[in-house]
Design a protein around this motif. Structure first.
Motif, PDB file in Angstrom:
ATOM      1  N   TYR A 407      -6.693  -9.485 -28.053  1.00  0.00           N
ATOM      2  CA  TYR A 407      -5.851 -10.062 -29.108  1.00  0.00           C
ATOM      3  C   TYR A 407      -6.690 -10.579 -30.266  1.00  0.00           C
ATOM      4  CZ  TYR A 407      -1.190 -10.361 -26.946  1.00  0.00           C
ATOM      5  OH  TYR A 407       0.036 -10.096 -26.425  1.00  0.00           O
ATOM      6  N   PHE A 411      -6.231  -9.635 -34.098  1.00  0.00           N
ATOM      7  CA  PHE A 411      -5.810 -10.580 -35.137  1.00  0.00           C
ATOM      8  C   PHE A 411      -6.895 -10.774 -36.184  1.00  0.00           C
ATOM      9  CE2 PHE A 411      -2.471 -12.259 -32.221  1.00  0.00           C
ATOM     10  CZ  PHE A 411      -1.429 -12.122 -33.106  1.00  0.00           C
ATOM     11  N   THR A 422      -4.430  -1.109 -40.127  1.00  0.00           N
ATOM     12  CA  THR A 422      -3.645  -2.323 -39.943  1.00  0.00           C
ATOM     13  C   THR A 422      -2.354  -2.012 -39.206  1.00  0.00           C
ATOM     14  OG1 THR A 422      -4.514  -3.087 -42.028  1.00  0.00           O
ATOM     15  CG2 THR A 422      -2.659  -4.275 -41.155  1.00  0.00           C
ATOM     16  N   VAL A 426      -1.169  -3.624 -35.707  1.00  0.00           N
ATOM     17  CA  VAL A 426       0.073  -4.367 -35.499  1.00  0.00           C
ATOM     18  C   VAL A 426       0.893  -3.715 -34.396  1.00  0.00           C
ATOM     19  CG1 VAL A 426       2.269  -4.971 -36.538  1.00  0.00           C
ATOM     20  CG2 VAL A 426       0.187  -5.378 -37.757  1.00  0.00           C
ATOM     21  N   ILE A 429      -0.547  -4.914 -31.239  1.00  0.00           N
ATOM     22  CA  ILE A 429      -0.148  -6.298 -30.933  1.00  0.00           C
ATOM     23  C   ILE A 429       1.251  -6.289 -30.340  1.00  0.00           C
ATOM     24  CG2 ILE A 429       0.519  -8.511 -31.953  1.00  0.00           C
ATOM     25  CD1 ILE A 429      -1.703  -8.232 -33.919  1.00  0.00           C
ATOM     26  N   PHE A 430       2.132  -5.546 -31.012  1.00  0.00           N
ATOM     27  CA  PHE A 430       3.513  -5.439 -30.555  1.00  0.00           C
ATOM     28  C   PHE A 430       3.552  -4.921 -29.117  1.00  0.00           C
ATOM     29  CE2 PHE A 430       7.700  -3.484 -30.335  1.00  0.00           C
ATOM     30  CZ  PHE A 430       8.477  -4.463 -30.914  1.00  0.00           C
ATOM     31  N   LEU A 432       1.171  -4.969 -26.799  1.00  0.00           N
ATOM     32  CA  LEU A 432       0.607  -5.930 -25.850  1.00  0.00           C
ATOM     33  C   LEU A 432       1.590  -7.047 -25.539  1.00  0.00           C
ATOM     34  CD1 LEU A 432      -3.108  -6.638 -26.765  1.00  0.00           C
ATOM     35  CD2 LEU A 432      -2.203  -5.963 -24.571  1.00  0.00           C
ATOM     36  N   VAL A 433       2.288  -7.518 -26.592  1.00  0.00           N
ATOM     37  CA  VAL A 433       3.223  -8.623 -26.383  1.00  0.00           C
ATOM     38  C   VAL A 433       4.369  -8.177 -25.493  1.00  0.00           C
ATOM     39  CG1 VAL A 433       4.840 -10.137 -27.528  1.00  0.00           C
ATOM     40  CG2 VAL A 433       2.656  -9.684 -28.559  1.00  0.00           C
ATOM     41  N   ILE A 434       4.887  -6.977 -25.790  1.00  0.00           N
ATOM     42  CA  ILE A 434       6.000  -6.460 -24.995  1.00  0.00           C
ATOM     43  C   ILE A 434       5.551  -6.269 -23.541  1.00  0.00           C
ATOM     44  CG2 ILE A 434       7.271  -4.310 -24.604  1.00  0.00           C
ATOM     45  CD1 ILE A 434       8.685  -5.831 -26.561  1.00  0.00           C
ATOM     46  N   GLY A 436       3.190  -7.885 -22.029  1.00  0.00           N
ATOM     47  CA  GLY A 436       3.044  -9.208 -21.420  1.00  0.00           C
ATOM     48  C   GLY A 436       4.389  -9.785 -21.012  1.00  0.00           C
ATOM     49  N   GLY A 437       5.367  -9.677 -21.911  1.00  0.00           N
ATOM     50  CA  GLY A 437       6.691 -10.231 -21.631  1.00  0.00           C
ATOM     51  C   GLY A 437       7.337  -9.543 -20.446  1.00  0.00           C
TER      52      GLY A 437
END
Lengths: 673, 302
Positions: A407, A411, A422, A426, A429-430, A432-434, A436-437
């Motif tokens: 991350y 960032f 870029t 992004v 990031i999207f 990885l977050v999904i 993780g959730g």
């Protein structure tokens, strides 16, 4: 030379010993062998990780030629993390296999494969002769096949094993193809020939060569769409083997890809984008399928795919960093990937071992039938919880550290790159977050349904906590998980050595230091958080001291007779999410209808299936079968016909060149005219 | 340190203001703004009832949840003063430590063995999964705009210049407000005052908690509200202002935020459960809009 002979002799000696000793001693003999091999290989790996690579070369006869043995920091990192998991695997496995003690010959075969597998993996990490590499890779593939089919009386196990065997040979085929390609141009079996060849050709060809290796190693690692063997093989194997397969064997694929990244000097930017896109898909798809799984081991297997995705994201942004000369991104990416490889091998093996303990206590892996285990097996529950928190990437556990590295690379670099990069960052990031959730949704399901609450099925009376010798290796892993989580600076300083192989020596001074400062603060934050928790729990205890504590049934919203059947199920827990993503998933549902005045008992069952497997494996296979089926008449069982085919074949072989010559002459004639 | 004190102060009256706003809008006088805090204090001194189904998870989960919220607050800066802990990438730590608290909350709900708690847990897990990307993309946009990755550095180098940046700032505040509403289970997503367990999200998860634990959970909600309020306020605390300017701005933003929540709750009905995911995913698209806006500001589209 001495090193290889050492581990060879050790392995051979113990295999012979295994055949001679009594059943009760087999596991100890295997443990001794693994221990000695661990010590031998670690004694070379540890100096290599401190910056003193080991290199030796010996003559392997006419066939192999010179076989170089090189242990650089990258190999050393993988050898050390493998040794740890193989060691805990045998420590746990020797207790796990106690249940099968009456199957004497099977046990011998199993333990022989286990130590041979360990030997083969050590060799894979250090042999750098393509031909020898293929040989040890094959040994690894076959021994793990034997370990998978330990319970070969079950038809699913055999099917899973054969599926694995075929797919791992497809992988070997691609690998051979790549090696032959390089060899045909350079005439050398040395790995360094790949580097010299790739720098001599243009970048597009280099990329195709990389692609060839990526497919080969990607099958082993389980990148989507080459993942289909994984969810079958892992649940079929005994728990310690699943833990080891998921923890280290699929990491061989990661090692291969990293090694090829080092050797093939192509366009790192394109390679990086490619790996990144595949990895995001892998991560998201893996966790999606894990969510709808209700077989614990299968769920964990799908999570391996997800974690391979995360590791891949790390490698992808690392390569992008190399391509853009952005050392920060490169360092963060590769360090995150390598660290996550270690972390995943820790928490995933722990999860599999816990699953094995639960399996032996309850004899089922179906989450829907479990529940309330925490009361009978509190320590296993605690260990599973630690691993579950770690795999979700939550602080203060180790999974957070590697995800944090990735991350922070993303960032930090987002602001000083071009639009294309870029956008990719992004997107990751999207992703990885999904991931993780969804991992959190999945592991709250797994832990929350299996351990707390009430049992959903009658449990064996004899169910109790596993014996200490079974818990010991798990505690060992848990300790390591927590240690990396609260003191990450040490492990990152170790991992920065192999990372510099990718990024080059010049940044050695700046990036790790910068990260070290950040990680120091994270470590403080982790300690602070633990202190806070303890303080609040203490305050709560003090406050509850004077107040009245009542124990009563769960509030059932005025329902008079609460029963264990009223509990939420795993299926309903993920139902609302499953509905959201239903167009990606494939849920084979079967339901009975209520008919007549006196209806029969009805049923409803769902079998989640992998849509990609359907598209890429099952449907092509069906068509292939249909096509090949047309030639069935050839196989009529009559020997005369078979001899005739042979004669035909020879005839064609002879006639072909003659025909070709005639056509050539004819063509010449026409041209003359 | 200043931010911690201010957030704790704001948390004392935040829910009070929401309730007061709602009361006034519906034509009642309503309780005093410190009434929720008094309720919590009463809970702290009460005895507890524990379910016989529950295990040690149920006992420790509220404490860990509370600790996670406190830890997240430690990271929040105040203008150009950093929080108690500040490091590069603390925005990631912030999101993940909150997720840790939520993890424990969810498994403690499943620990009671009640189907209603399970239902609430499932919904809460789903909504927090959907809301997370919005937060990360918002923070990614801030990182893109300022070139920094910690709350303190982002907020101390964030200044508004062009028209687009004002639009971006407003959108960011909007996103944060909605995130706060979702994370705290407030109106359009969840109705904290509902009386039917089937339609609850957060409230049904904590049906079995009582006494000190319930007090902790309620107070954690207040703190979380004030924390998001502080984040929003930070967007408008232009760095360099003296404390006697910034503290009133901070308190003002908190009160305004609470009133907005009260307004929303008075004039909106709760969505149907299956519309909630759409609403939350919309949030992610707004944050993508912010990202595009930032790209425009930086002129990366050329």
């Amino acid at each position: 030379m001495g090193f290889i002979i050492g581990i060879c002799c050790n392995t051979l000696f113990f295999i012979l010993l295994l055949m001679k000793v009594k059943e009760a001693w087999k596991s100890n003999v295997a443990l001794a062998s693994v221990l000695i091999n661990c010590v031998l290989s670690s004694s070379l790996a540890i100096p290599a990780l401190q910056g003193k690579p080991f290199e030796q070369s010996f003559y392997g006869g006419f066939v192999f030629g010179q076989i170089p043995i090189r242990i650089d920091a990258l190999s050393a990192w993988f050898i050390l993390l493998m040794n740890f998991t193989v060691l805990t695997g045998i420590l746990y496995g020797r207790r796990y296999m106690k249940h099968y003690e009456h199957q004497n010959t099977h046990l011998t075969l199993h333990f022989c494969s286990y130590i041979t597998n360990h030997f083969a993996m050590i060799c894979i990490y250090c042999v750098q002769n393509t031909f020898a590499f293929l040989c040890v890779w094959e040994i690894m593939a076959i021994t793990s096949f034997i370990m998978i089919i330990f319970e070969h009386t079950k038809i699913e196990t055999l099917k899973a094993g054969i599926n694995y065997l075929i797919q791992s040979h497809v992988s070997i085929m691609f690998m051979t193809l790549g090696f032959i390609w390089v060899n045909s141009y350079t005439g050398s079996f040395d790995f360094n020939a790949i580097a010299t060849y790739s720098s001599s050709v243009n970048q597009a060809i280099g990329f195709i060569l990389f692609l060839c290796f990526f497919v080969a190693f990607g099958i082993k690692a389980g990148f989507v769409p080459f993942h289909t063997w994984l969810p079958y093989a892992h649940p079929a194997a005994p728990a310690h083997v699943s833990g080891m397969m998921s923890g280290v064997i699929i990491k061989l694929g990661i090692y291969g890809i990293l090694r090829m990244l080092l050797l093939i000097k192509g366009d790192y930017l394109i390679t990086g984008y490619f790996i990144l896109v595949i990895s995001i898909i892998t991560g998201v798809y893996g966790v999606l399928l894990a969510l709808v799984q209700h077989n614990l081991k299968k769920l964990l297997a799908y999570h391996s795919i997800e974690n391979i995705g995360i590791i891949g994201i790390g490698m992808g942004i690392g390569s992008i960093g190399l391509g853009l000369d952005n050392t920060y991104l490169a360092f963060a990416g590769f360090a995150g990937a390598l660290l996550h490889t270690l972390n995943h091998s820790l928490f995933k093996s722990l999860l599999f071992y816990c699953a094995g303990t639960v399996y032996q206590a309850t004899h089922t892996m179906d989450i829907e039938r479990l529940g309330g285990i925490i009361k009978k097996m509190p320590q296993t529950a605690l260990l599973f919880l630690v691993a579950a928190l770690a795999i979700c990437g939550l602080p203060p556990f180790n999974g957070f550290i590697s995800e944090f590295l990735i991350y922070s690379g993303l960032f930090n670099s987002i602001s000083n790159l071009q639009l294309t990069s870029t956008t990719f960052l992004v997107a990751s990031i999207f992703g990885l977050v999904i991931i993780g959730g969804m991992a959190m949704l999945c592991f709250t399901k797994a832990f929350g349904i299996i351990f707390p609450g009430l049992a959903r099925q009658e449990q064996p009376v004899s169910m109790r906590e596993a014996e200490p010798s079974k818990l010991f290796p798990k505690y060992l892993i848990a300790l390591f998980i927590v240690f990396i989580g609260i003191a990450p600076q040490f492990i990152v300083s170790v991992v920065s050595v192999p990372v510099t192989q990718f990024t080059g020596e010049n940044i050695y001074m700046t990036q790790p230091k910068e990260f070290m400062n950040t990680l120091q603060t994270i470590s403080i934050a982790a300690f602070l958080f633990i202190l806070l928790c303890i303080a609040i729990i203490w305050i709560r205890k003090m406050a509850n001291k004077n107040s009245q504590i009542v124990v009563a049934p769960t509030w059932g919203c005025a329902y008079a007779t609460p029963s264990y059947k009223l509990q939420y199920t795993a299926n309903s827990y993920v139902r609302s999410f499953r509905k959201l993503v239903s167009y990606v998933l494939m849920m084979n549902k079967a339901e009975g209808e209520i008919k007549d005045v006196f209806p029969k008992p009805i049923f409803s069952s769902t079998h989640p299936y992998d849509r990609l497997e359907m598209l890429l494996i099952n449907i092509p296979l069906m068509h292939l079968k249909g096509f090949v089926g047309r030639f069935k008449f050839l196989q009529n069982g009559k020997t005369q016909f078979y001899i005739l085919y042979g004669v035909f074949f020879i005839f064609i072989i002879i006639i072909l060149p003659i025909l070709a010559n005639i056509i050539k002459d004819l063509l010449g004639l026409i041209r003359q005219i | 340190m200043v931010s911690l004190l201010l957030i704790v102060t704001a948390s004392l009256f935040f829910t009070g203001i929401i309730i007061r706003t709602k009361s006034i809008l519906s034509g009642r006088k309503g309780p005093g703004i410190f009434q929720p805090m008094k309720d919590i204090w009463r809970l702290f001194r009460k005895g507890s009832v524990f379910s016989e189904t529950s295990s040690v998870i149920f006992q420790i989960a509220p404490s860990i949840y509370f600790a996670s919220v406190l830890m997240a607050i430690f990271l929040i800066p105040f203008g150009n003063m950093p929080g108690i802990i500040s490091f590069k990438g603390d925005i990631i730590f912030f999101a993940y430590i909150l997720a840790l608290g939520k993890f424990f909350n969810i498994i403690s709900a499943l620990d009671t063995g009640s189907s209603f708690s399970g239902m609430g847990a499932s919904r809460e897990a789903l909504y927090s999964l959907l809301v997370e990307p919005a937060f990360f993309i918002l923070m990614g946009s801030s990182a893109l705009l300022t070139g920094h990755t910690s709350f303190h550095e982002i907020f101390s180098s964030l200044h508004f210049g062009s028209h687009i940046s004002y639009a971006v700032g407003t959108l960011a505040a909007l996103v944060l407000i909605i995130i706060a509403l979702v994370e705290n289970s407030r109106m359009p997503v969840d109705d904290p005052k509902t009386h039917l367990e089937l339609t609850m999200v957060h409230e049904v998860m904590i049906l079995d908690n009582s006494g000190f634990d319930l007090g902790l959970i309620h107070y954690a909600t207040n703190l979380k509200f004030a924390m998001y309020g502080a984040l929003i306020a930070n967007f408008f605390l232009t760095p360099g202002y003296e404390l006697y300017y910034s503290i009133p701005i901070f308190i003002g933003v908190q009160i305004l935020f609470a009133m907005v929540v009260g307004f929303v709750e008075s004039f909106m009905a709760r969505f149907r459960m299956n519309h909630n995911p759409q609403f939350i995913i919309m949030l992610t698209s707004i944050s993508l809009l912010i990202f595009l806006g930032v790209l425009l500001i930086l002129g990366k589209f050329v």
